[in-house]
Design a protein around this motif. Structure first.
Motif, PDB file in Angstrom:
ATOM      1  N   ARG A 150       0.820  -1.209   0.000  1.00  0.00           N
ATOM      2  CA  ARG A 150       0.000   0.000   0.000  1.00  0.00           C
ATOM      3  C   ARG A 150       0.859   1.267   0.000  1.00  0.00           C
ATOM      4  N   GLU A 151       2.016   1.187   0.643  1.00  0.00           N
ATOM      5  CA  GLU A 151       2.899   2.344   0.736  1.00  0.00           C
ATOM      6  C   GLU A 151       3.774   2.514  -0.496  1.00  0.00           C
ATOM      7  N   GLY A 152       3.680   1.592  -1.452  1.00  0.00           N
ATOM      8  CA  GLY A 152       4.442   1.709  -2.686  1.00  0.00           C
ATOM      9  C   GLY A 152       5.913   1.362  -2.558  1.00  0.00           C
ATOM     10  N   LYS A 153       6.268   0.508  -1.598  1.00  0.00           N
ATOM     11  CA  LYS A 153       7.662   0.105  -1.445  1.00  0.00           C
ATOM     12  C   LYS A 153       8.059  -0.838  -2.578  1.00  0.00           C
ATOM     13  N   LYS A 154       9.358  -1.049  -2.690  1.00  0.00           N
ATOM     14  CA  LYS A 154       9.852  -1.875  -3.799  1.00  0.00           C
ATOM     15  C   LYS A 154      10.398  -3.208  -3.290  1.00  0.00           C
ATOM     16  N   GLY A 155      11.706  -3.345  -3.174  1.00  0.00           N
ATOM     17  CA  GLY A 155      12.270  -4.618  -2.761  1.00  0.00           C
ATOM     18  C   GLY A 155      12.312  -4.769  -1.249  1.00  0.00           C
ATOM     19  N   VAL A 156      12.131  -6.011  -0.779  1.00  0.00           N
ATOM     20  CA  VAL A 156      12.218  -6.324   0.643  1.00  0.00           C
ATOM     21  C   VAL A 156      13.384  -7.286   0.857  1.00  0.00           C
ATOM     22  N   TRP A 157      14.268  -6.935   1.780  1.00  0.00           N
ATOM     23  CA  TRP A 157      15.416  -7.778   2.131  1.00  0.00           C
ATOM     24  C   TRP A 157      15.161  -8.404   3.496  1.00  0.00           C
ATOM     25  N   LEU A 158      15.122  -9.722   3.542  1.00  0.00           N
ATOM     26  CA  LEU A 158      14.827 -10.449   4.773  1.00  0.00           C
ATOM     27  C   LEU A 158      15.976 -11.403   5.087  1.00  0.00           C
ATOM     28  N   LYS A 159      16.750 -11.072   6.101  1.00  0.00           N
ATOM     29  CA  LYS A 159      17.872 -11.926   6.518  1.00  0.00           C
ATOM     30  C   LYS A 159      17.442 -12.761   7.720  1.00  0.00           C
ATOM     31  N   ILE A 160      17.468 -14.069   7.566  1.00  0.00           N
ATOM     32  CA  ILE A 160      17.040 -14.972   8.628  1.00  0.00           C
ATOM     33  C   ILE A 160      18.274 -15.667   9.215  1.00  0.00           C
ATOM     34  N   PRO A 161      18.556 -15.458  10.499  1.00  0.00           N
ATOM     35  CA  PRO A 161      19.722 -16.099  11.129  1.00  0.00           C
ATOM     36  C   PRO A 161      19.601 -17.617  11.121  1.00  0.00           C
ATOM     37  N   LEU A 162      20.735 -18.281  11.220  1.00  0.00           N
ATOM     38  CA  LEU A 162      20.773 -19.739  11.190  1.00  0.00           C
ATOM     39  C   LEU A 162      19.912 -20.347  12.283  1.00  0.00           C
ATOM     40  N   GLU A 163      19.923 -19.736  13.472  1.00  0.00           N
ATOM     41  CA  GLU A 163      19.179 -20.297  14.590  1.00  0.00           C
ATOM     42  C   GLU A 163      17.667 -20.146  14.432  1.00  0.00           C
ATOM     43  N   GLN A 164      17.206 -19.387  13.441  1.00  0.00           N
ATOM     44  CA  GLN A 164      15.779 -19.251  13.174  1.00  0.00           C
ATOM     45  C   GLN A 164      15.430 -19.773  11.774  1.00  0.00           C
ATOM     46  N   SER A 165      16.145 -20.765  11.333  1.00  0.00           N
ATOM     47  CA  SER A 165      15.970 -21.277   9.969  1.00  0.00           C
ATOM     48  C   SER A 165      14.586 -21.855   9.723  1.00  0.00           C
ATOM     49  N   GLU A 166      13.829 -22.162  10.798  1.00  0.00           N
ATOM     50  CA  GLU A 166      12.481 -22.675  10.601  1.00  0.00           C
ATOM     51  C   GLU A 166      11.556 -21.627   9.988  1.00  0.00           C
ATOM     52  N   LEU A 167      11.994 -20.356   9.958  1.00  0.00           N
ATOM     53  CA  LEU A 167      11.187 -19.298   9.362  1.00  0.00           C
ATOM     54  C   LEU A 167      11.349 -19.228   7.844  1.00  0.00           C
ATOM     55  N   VAL A 168      12.387 -19.871   7.316  1.00  0.00           N
ATOM     56  CA  VAL A 168      12.666 -19.788   5.880  1.00  0.00           C
ATOM     57  C   VAL A 168      11.517 -20.319   5.031  1.00  0.00           C
ATOM     58  N   PRO A 169      11.018 -21.546   5.260  1.00  0.00           N
ATOM     59  CA  PRO A 169       9.923 -22.035   4.406  1.00  0.00           C
ATOM     60  C   PRO A 169       8.654 -21.198   4.524  1.00  0.00           C
ATOM     61  N   ILE A 170       8.456 -20.545   5.658  1.00  0.00           N
ATOM     62  CA  ILE A 170       7.288 -19.678   5.814  1.00  0.00           C
ATOM     63  C   ILE A 170       7.399 -18.482   4.874  1.00  0.00           C
ATOM     64  N   ALA A 171       8.594 -17.870   4.839  1.00  0.00           N
ATOM     65  CA  ALA A 171       8.811 -16.727   3.951  1.00  0.00           C
ATOM     66  C   ALA A 171       8.713 -17.142   2.487  1.00  0.00           C
ATOM     67  N   VAL A 172       9.253 -18.285   2.148  1.00  0.00           N
ATOM     68  CA  VAL A 172       9.190 -18.774   0.767  1.00  0.00           C
ATOM     69  C   VAL A 172       7.741 -19.009   0.349  1.00  0.00           C
ATOM     70  N   LYS A 173       6.948 -19.528   1.249  1.00  0.00           N
ATOM     71  CA  LYS A 173       5.533 -19.787   0.948  1.00  0.00           C
ATOM     72  C   LYS A 173       4.790 -18.488   0.664  1.00  0.00           C
ATOM     73  N   GLN A 174       5.238 -17.386   1.250  1.00  0.00           N
ATOM     74  CA  GLN A 174       4.593 -16.095   1.025  1.00  0.00           C
ATOM     75  C   GLN A 174       5.204 -15.325  -0.144  1.00  0.00           C
ATOM     76  N   GLY A 175       6.107 -15.986  -0.890  1.00  0.00           N
ATOM     77  CA  GLY A 175       6.593 -15.381  -2.125  1.00  0.00           C
ATOM     78  C   GLY A 175       8.028 -14.918  -2.123  1.00  0.00           C
ATOM     79  N   PHE A 176       8.754 -15.093  -1.022  1.00  0.00           N
ATOM     80  CA  PHE A 176      10.159 -14.698  -0.976  1.00  0.00           C
ATOM     81  C   PHE A 176      11.015 -15.681  -1.770  1.00  0.00           C
ATOM     82  N   GLN A 177      12.119 -15.178  -2.296  1.00  0.00           N
ATOM     83  CA  GLN A 177      13.049 -16.012  -3.059  1.00  0.00           C
ATOM     84  C   GLN A 177      14.424 -15.992  -2.405  1.00  0.00           C
TER      85      GLN A 177
END
Length: 363
Positions: A135-162
């Motif tokens: 809604r705010e018209g932002k462009k790219g999103v950078w999401l760095k997930i630490p190794l100890e929180q790697s369980e969040l990676v498939p969640i982000a991928v499911k929502q369209g992250f690459q």
């Protein structure tokens, strides 16, 4: 019922306030049920309490203000005026946003140190964050997930992250919000290697035998080589590599030549810089982890090796080094410059030939 049920002091002490059979928890001084309370007097007898919630920029959570609710206490009775809309509830999907900051390209960089630890919470807040940023018209999103929180990676991928790239400590993911081609810069495309050509006053070259190499090069003597580290200069990297492998201290003089190859390791391109060095010490101390042996070898003997004579690239590189020794070739020295484009100091490699202090004769 005619007695006023509470006064101003009830707002500063943790207790339960009962109004006509309703219990309200006064959790914090100045707060009612976790909602900030402000007092306002009016012409009528009683106190109107305003309930509102907002966030600050420090948490990067832009949460809509809760519409005012007035709790009226008049003549010993209470009334709740208005209602808080569902869209403005504190933990609704529309009000919870990941802690982040904007980059200079109208993009979003998520604060990796403040990611929700609960995967379900992360999924909900990530979805609402993307909605807000769209809604705010932002462009790219950078999401760095630490190794100890790697369980969040498939969640982000499911929502369209690459996937963008990965290091030992984290994985970087990206999301391109606008339609059309993704304009975010790709992962690093090159690895950078260095080789040091150090020759002493006896016309001897510093050479090594590696412990781990291709069968065709077993027993061959080569120049000390290695990869430069992240944020390391070429001229400091080659000095460090020579020191680590042989124990010899050197001084960087010039970049003599460099090779550019493609599809080398992990389908990445490779830049390899040959550097001229001046030895500052003579005693060799071999690195037992990588190096089988090291020594000062006469230049003529070094050139007679089949690996040098039969390989066009190696032979050409050594020919250039010899030409530089005879001042028939100009190398590239490192010069520190500051660009107004980014305001940062960087190394620019070029050659300067001056009448009073030239480093080669040219040609």
């Amino acid at each position: 019922m005619g007695q006023q049920l509470f006064d101003m002091r009830t707002l500063s002490a943790p207790k339960i306030v009962r109004l006509e059979g309703r219990a309200f928890s006064n959790l914090f001084p100045g707060h009612l049920g976790g909602v900030k309370i402000t007092r306002q007097f009016c012409s009528c007898r009683g106190i109107f309490l305003k309930a509102s919630y907002s966030t600050t920029r420090t948490s990067s959570q832009a949460i809509n203000s809760v519409r005012q609710d007035k709790l009226a206490v008049v003549n010993g009775s209470s009334q709740i005026l208005g209602a808080i809309e569902a869209s403005s509830i504190l933990f609704s999907r529309e009000t919870s946003v990941l802690d982040a900051f904007e980059d200079e390209y109208e993009g979003i960089v998520v604060n990796s140190e403040r990611l929700p630890s609960n995967p379900h919470t992360f999924a909900s807040i990530l979805q609402s964050s993307l909605s807000r940023w769209k809604r705010e018209g932002k462009k790219g999103v950078w999401l760095k997930i630490p190794l100890e929180q790697s369980e969040l990676v498939p969640i982000a991928v499911k929502q369209g992250f690459q996937y963008h790239h990965a290091e030992r400590e984290y994985i970087m993911l990206t999301y391109w919000i606008p339609g059309g081609p993704d304009l975010l810069p790709a992962n690093a495309s090159h690895q950078v290697g260095v080789g040091g050509f150090a020759i002493n006053d006896k016309n001897e070259v510093l050479v090594v035998q590696e412990k781990h190499c291709a069968p065709a090069y077993v027993g061959s003597w080569k120049l000390p080589t290695g990869f430069i580290l992240e944020s390391e200069e070429i001229f400091t990297g080659v000095v460090r590599e020579v020191k680590e492998e042989t124990g010899i201290d050197t001084e960087f003089l010039e970049v003599i030549a460099f090779r550019h190859a493609h599809n080398v390791a992990f389908r990445k391109s490779d830049l390899f810089f040959i550097c001229m060095l001046r030895p500052l010490s003579t005693e060799i101390k071999v690195d037992d982890l990588e190096i089988q042996a090291a020594k000062w070898m006469p230049l003529s003997e070094f050139l007679e090796q089949p690996v040098i004579r039969e390989d066009n690239m190696f032979k050409k590189m050594i020919d250039i080094c010899i030409a530089r020794l005879g001042k028939h070739y100009c190398g590239l020295a490192a010069h520190q410059v500051v660009s107004k484009f980014d305001g940062k100091s960087s190394s620019l490699y070029y050659n300067v030939v001056e009448a009073t202090d030239f480093n080669c004769l040219g040609g």
